[in-house]
Every structure is written in C-alpha cells, then in structure tokens.
Write a protein that holds these residues in place. Sequence first.
Motif, short mmCIF file in Angstrom:
data_model
loop_
_atom_site.label_atom_id
_atom_site.label_comp_id
_atom_site.label_asym_id
_atom_site.label_seq_id
_atom_site.Cartn_x
_atom_site.Cartn_y
_atom_site.Cartn_z
N GLU A 1 0.84 -1.18 0.00
CA GLU A 1 0.00 0.00 0.00
C GLU A 1 0.88 1.23 0.00
N TRP A 2 0.38 2.30 -0.59
CA TRP A 2 1.14 3.54 -0.64
C TRP A 2 1.07 4.23 0.72
N ASN A 3 2.21 4.30 1.40
CA ASN A 3 2.26 4.96 2.70
C ASN A 3 3.69 5.44 2.96
N ALA A 4 3.92 5.99 4.11
CA ALA A 4 5.23 6.56 4.44
C ALA A 4 6.32 5.49 4.52
N HIS A 5 5.95 4.27 4.87
CA HIS A 5 6.95 3.21 4.97
C HIS A 5 7.53 2.87 3.60
N LEU A 6 6.76 3.06 2.55
CA LEU A 6 7.24 2.80 1.20
C LEU A 6 8.13 3.94 0.71
N LEU A 7 7.89 5.14 1.20
CA LEU A 7 8.63 6.31 0.76
C LEU A 7 9.93 6.52 1.54
N ALA A 8 10.06 5.96 2.70
CA ALA A 8 11.20 6.22 3.58
C ALA A 8 12.56 5.87 2.96
N PRO A 9 12.74 4.71 2.31
CA PRO A 9 14.06 4.43 1.71
C PRO A 9 14.44 5.43 0.62
N PHE A 10 13.49 5.82 -0.21
CA PHE A 10 13.76 6.80 -1.25
C PHE A 10 14.14 8.14 -0.64
N GLU A 11 13.41 8.55 0.37
CA GLU A 11 13.70 9.81 1.04
C GLU A 11 15.08 9.79 1.68
N SER A 12 15.45 8.68 2.27
CA SER A 12 16.75 8.55 2.90
C SER A 12 17.89 8.69 1.89
N VAL A 13 17.73 8.06 0.74
CA VAL A 13 18.76 8.15 -0.31
C VAL A 13 18.86 9.57 -0.83
N MET A 14 17.73 10.23 -1.04
CA MET A 14 17.76 11.59 -1.56
C MET A 14 18.38 12.57 -0.57
N ILE A 15 18.07 12.43 0.70
CA ILE A 15 18.65 13.32 1.71
C ILE A 15 20.15 13.07 1.84
N SER A 16 20.57 11.81 1.79
CA SER A 16 21.99 11.50 1.86
C SER A 16 22.74 12.10 0.67
N ALA A 17 22.15 12.02 -0.50
CA ALA A 17 22.77 12.60 -1.69
C ALA A 17 22.88 14.12 -1.56
N LEU A 18 21.84 14.75 -1.06
CA LEU A 18 21.85 16.21 -0.89
C LEU A 18 22.91 16.63 0.13
N VAL A 19 23.01 15.93 1.23
CA VAL A 19 24.00 16.25 2.26
C VAL A 19 25.42 16.05 1.70
N GLY A 20 25.64 14.97 0.99
CA GLY A 20 26.94 14.74 0.37
C GLY A 20 27.32 15.84 -0.61
N TYR A 21 26.34 16.25 -1.41
CA TYR A 21 26.59 17.34 -2.36
C TYR A 21 26.95 18.63 -1.64
N LEU A 22 26.18 18.99 -0.61
CA LEU A 22 26.45 20.23 0.11
C LEU A 22 27.78 20.19 0.83
N GLN A 23 28.14 19.04 1.40
CA GLN A 23 29.44 18.93 2.07
C GLN A 23 30.58 19.05 1.07
N THR A 24 30.43 18.44 -0.09
CA THR A 24 31.47 18.52 -1.11
C THR A 24 31.64 19.96 -1.59
N ARG A 25 30.53 20.63 -1.81
CA ARG A 25 30.61 22.02 -2.25
C ARG A 25 31.28 22.90 -1.20
N SER A 26 30.96 22.68 0.07
CA SER A 26 31.54 23.53 1.11
C SER A 26 33.04 23.25 1.27
N VAL A 27 33.47 22.00 1.13
CA VAL A 27 34.89 21.68 1.26
C VAL A 27 35.67 22.29 0.11
N PHE A 28 35.19 22.15 -1.13
CA PHE A 28 35.90 22.72 -2.27
C PHE A 28 35.90 24.24 -2.20
#
Length: 70
Positions: A15-42
Amino acid sequence: MKTVLARNPAVWKLEWNAHLLAPFESVMISALVGYLQTRSVFSANLSPLLAAVVGVLSANAFAERLHLGS
C-alpha cells in the motif's frame, strides 16, 4: 498484523504509505548532504576568507568549537 507466515495474498499487498517512501527519502537526503558537504569543502579550499566564514557560521549554527591547528 503482517507476519512472515501469512498465507493470505491480501496481507502481502503493498500500500502507498510513508513506509514505502522512507528508503527513497533517505537516499535523496543522503545525496543532498553529500553534495552540500562537497561544495563547502571545495569552496573553503579555494578561498581562505570563505573558510573563516564557514567556520564562524558552523560554530553559531551547529554549536561546534573553533580551534586552530589539527
């Protein structure tokens, strides 16, 4: 309650619920944090003034301690 031993096919229906969306959200937030950290270091490596600004802002925003040296 869904169990591993359930034989009813209706129990296993996804069923479509938050439990189905959580892994996708986790990957997207991790990617965003990695991008921001890389930009700040460079950015900090390319401009010494920017490194000082980032240090002061992170001390204020994240309650980090500032220190000189390693």
